[in-house]
Design an enzyme around this catalytic site. Structure first.
Site, PDB file in Angstrom:
ATOM      1  N   GLU A  35      54.360  60.967  57.826  1.00 29.41           N
ATOM      2  CA  GLU A  35      55.899  62.019  56.855  1.00 29.41           C
ATOM      3  C   GLU A  35      56.515  63.237  57.570  1.00 29.41           C
ATOM      4  O   GLU A  35      55.250  63.963  57.367  1.00 29.41           O
ATOM      5  CB  GLU A  35      55.908  60.869  55.604  1.00 29.41           C
ATOM      6  N   HIS A  36      58.196  62.891  57.457  1.00 27.15           N
ATOM      7  CA  HIS A  36      58.555  64.089  58.210  1.00 27.15           C
ATOM      8  C   HIS A  36      58.364  64.710  59.019  1.00 27.15           C
ATOM      9  O   HIS A  36      58.147  66.124  59.613  1.00 27.15           O
ATOM     10  CB  HIS A  36      59.039  64.778  57.132  1.00 27.15           C
ATOM     11  N   ASP A  38      58.763  62.761  62.814  1.00 24.77           N
ATOM     12  CA  ASP A  38      59.168  62.276  63.660  1.00 24.77           C
ATOM     13  C   ASP A  38      59.626  63.675  64.633  1.00 24.77           C
ATOM     14  O   ASP A  38      59.559  63.938  65.895  1.00 24.77           O
ATOM     15  CB  ASP A  38      60.316  61.280  63.378  1.00 24.77           C
ATOM     16  N   GLY A 123      70.279  51.712  49.292  1.00 23.21           N
ATOM     17  CA  GLY A 123      69.923  53.276  48.828  1.00 23.21           C
ATOM     18  C   GLY A 123      68.883  53.265  48.984  1.00 23.21           C
ATOM     19  O   GLY A 123      68.077  54.423  48.169  1.00 23.21           O
ATOM     20  N   GLY A 125      66.346  53.675  51.035  1.00 22.51           N
ATOM     21  CA  GLY A 125      65.099  53.771  51.418  1.00 22.51           C
ATOM     22  C   GLY A 125      64.722  53.734  53.046  1.00 22.51           C
ATOM     23  O   GLY A 125      63.661  54.282  53.281  1.00 22.51           O
ATOM     24  N   LEU A 126      64.602  52.655  52.654  1.00 23.65           N
ATOM     25  CA  LEU A 126      63.839  51.117  53.878  1.00 23.65           C
ATOM     26  C   LEU A 126      64.792  50.873  54.730  1.00 23.65           C
ATOM     27  O   LEU A 126      64.685  50.136  55.641  1.00 23.65           O
ATOM     28  CB  LEU A 126      63.740  50.175  53.015  1.00 23.65           C
ATOM     29  N   SER A 127      65.892  52.161  55.548  1.00 22.51           N
ATOM     30  CA  SER A 127      66.761  51.983  56.870  1.00 22.51           C
ATOM     31  C   SER A 127      67.789  50.837  56.823  1.00 22.51           C
ATOM     32  O   SER A 127      67.413  50.678  58.020  1.00 22.51           O
ATOM     33  CB  SER A 127      65.562  52.088  57.733  1.00 22.51           C
ATOM     34  N   ASP A 173      63.053  55.472  62.221  1.00 19.38           N
ATOM     35  CA  ASP A 173      63.703  54.234  61.118  1.00 19.38           C
ATOM     36  C   ASP A 173      64.748  52.772  62.919  1.00 19.38           C
ATOM     37  O   ASP A 173      64.143  52.394  62.369  1.00 19.38           O
ATOM     38  CB  ASP A 173      65.065  54.281  60.124  1.00 19.38           C
ATOM     39  N   TYR A 223      67.152  67.607  53.465  1.00 24.36           N
ATOM     40  CA  TYR A 223      67.079  66.552  54.776  1.00 24.36           C
ATOM     41  C   TYR A 223      66.758  67.226  55.745  1.00 24.36           C
ATOM     42  O   TYR A 223      65.809  68.722  56.285  1.00 24.36           O
ATOM     43  CB  TYR A 223      66.766  65.595  54.845  1.00 24.36           C
TER      44      TYR A 223
HETATM   45  C1  GLA Z   1      63.959  59.394  57.050  1.00 29.16           C
HETATM   46  C2  GLA Z   1      64.805  60.217  58.809  1.00 29.16           C
HETATM   47  C3  GLA Z   1      63.598  59.429  59.413  1.00 29.16           C
HETATM   48  C4  GLA Z   1      61.734  60.425  59.044  1.00 29.16           C
HETATM   49  C5  GLA Z   1      61.921  60.153  57.849  1.00 29.16           C
HETATM   50  C6  GLA Z   1      61.050  61.074  56.918  1.00 29.16           C
HETATM   51  O1  GLA Z   1      63.612  58.077  56.847  1.00 29.16           O
HETATM   52  O2  GLA Z   1      65.643  58.673  58.951  1.00 29.16           O
HETATM   53  O3  GLA Z   1      63.763  60.417  60.626  1.00 29.16           O
HETATM   54  O4  GLA Z   1      62.556  61.613  59.233  1.00 29.16           O
HETATM   55  O5  GLA Z   1      63.300  60.115  56.740  1.00 29.16           O
HETATM   56  O6  GLA Z   1      59.683  60.276  57.843  1.00 29.16           O
END
Ligand code: GLA
Length: 388
Positions: A35-36, A38, A123, A125-127, A173, A223
């Protein structure tokens, strides 16, 4: 809404028409670990979910593209020969961003009627946004025969978000939504974009997603702040050892060089990224060796690092994780995605799932006043054309 109902809704909105209606789907994602990392050229390990965004589209023999969704009332359209701009915070910016990126590559589209329908919780955070970008790119590529490679569609999706929507996300994502494979997680090196599909063999264990249902107010600014903090760490270290990104350092190298970062906060941010890369590599080895207990421990450590070093969790995510870990059948639990709200992901033994949902849900309500939602993840395929 199933695809039949969606087709009826399409016809009700745009009429019978004479062209063929085509249908596409792109999933949301959950990240298991990494996580964090990419946007730091590191490793991620997400998988695509069975829920996502559906899109029905039909050429309309005009120069107008019309957008509608079953999720919100807001609709829109653009005239292809006229310049178009971002429309406030509307969902339409995601498809517009994709069209704008295609224009840059001289891929011209014609008029279309489009109807979207998403079943990803909003909203969370599941893209959901990446799934809208990927379903749009996949549809336009197919309808207009552009022959764009999938990985290039992924990059177009990320560019749409970075350059048109204005969110500075990494590639994870869009990659997971585009390249996902049923019952596999994706091990991606975000610097080289080399990846591997790793079978998710989880005998008697399920992936459980818990939604904080917390509105992620500050998520975007925080972010971007984390991204700048990582850039600051790269700049400091580069004074003694030039590196293009933090992921070029092993944990041992970081220990030797970290004294060159004077700011303690920046040092902790860098430590998270480098230790998370190390955990991700170890987690994938553990999974390949069938050692899910070890995988779960690394998920727990990942959360703790995101809480203490990276500071992107908050009371809601921490409470869900803390309560999850009290359930004897929980193998591991961590926040997933950007943080500051959104969801946690846990590996839970099947026979403990009912206890997990009731006990974690109850304690969460007691401690935060919010109601959590729980989903048992099914790992599905990436963006594709579907039958109507
Ligand atoms: C969000 C961003 C991704 C990634 C995550 C954290 O989902 O869209 O690109 O940076 O946060 O891992």
């Amino acid at each position: 809404m199933n695809t039949k109902e969606l087709k009826q809704a399409f016809i009700a909105l745009y009429g019978e028409g004479d062209g063929q209606i085509q249908a596409y789907f792109a999933p949301g994602r959950v990240n298991l670990i990494g996580e964090h990392t990419d946007y730091n050229g590191g490793y991620v390990f997400p998988c695509a979910l069975s829920f996502g965004t559906y899109l029905l589209a039909r050429k309309n023999n005009s120069r107008i593209v019309r957008f509608a969704t079953t999720n919100f009332d807001h609709r829109g359209e653009v005239v292809l020969d006229e310049p178009f701009e971002k429309e406030g915070k509307s969902w339409i910016n995601y498809p517009l961003g994709v069209i704008s990126e295609l224009h840059k590559e001289a891929k011209e589209i014609e008029g279309l009627d489009m109807l979207y329908s998403g079943d990803i919780p909003n909203g969370a955070g599941l893209s959901s946004s990446a799934s809208i970008e990927m379903v749009t790119g996949t549809a336009l590529n197919d309808i207009f025969g552009f022959n764009i490679e999938k990985m290039d569609l992924v990059k177009i999706g990320q560019n749409a978000e970075n350059k048109f929507v204005g969110v500075n996300c990494g590639i994870m994502d869009q990659f997971a939504s585009g390249m996902g494979a049923k019952d596999h997680a994706l091990f991606l090196n975000c610097e080289t974009l080399d990846y591997e599909k790793v079978p998710l063999v989880l005998d008697g264990i399920k992936i459980v997603i818990a939604n904080t249902n917390l509105r992620r107010g500050l998520a975007e600014s925080k972010y971007n702040e984390r991204r700048s903090e990582c850039d600051a760490a790269v700049a400091e270290i580069s004074k003694v050892k030039p590196i293009p990104n933090l992921s070029r350092l092993s944990l041992d190298e970081f220990r030797e060089l970290s004294a060159n970062i004077t700011d303690e906060v920046i040092k902790r941010r860098a430590h998270h990224v480098i230790s998370e890369n190390d955990r991700t590599l170890r987690a994938i080895s553990a999974l390949n060796a069938g050692d899910l207990e070890e995988f779960g421990k690394l998920m727990n450590q990942s959360h703790d690092s995101l809480r203490d070093d990276y500071e992107v969790t908050g009371k809601e995510l921490d409470t869900l994780v803390e309560e999850a870990r009290k359930i004897p059948g929980t193998i591991g639990s961590r926040m997933t995605g950007a943080g500051f709200g959104g969801c946690t992901v846990s590996l839970v033994k099947e026979d403990s799932i009912d206890d997990f949902i009731s006990q974690v849900g109850e304690k969460y309500k007691e401690k935060t006043g919010l109601k959590a939602d729980f989903y048992i993840a099914e790992v599905g395929d990436g963006a594709k054309k579907i039958e109507l």
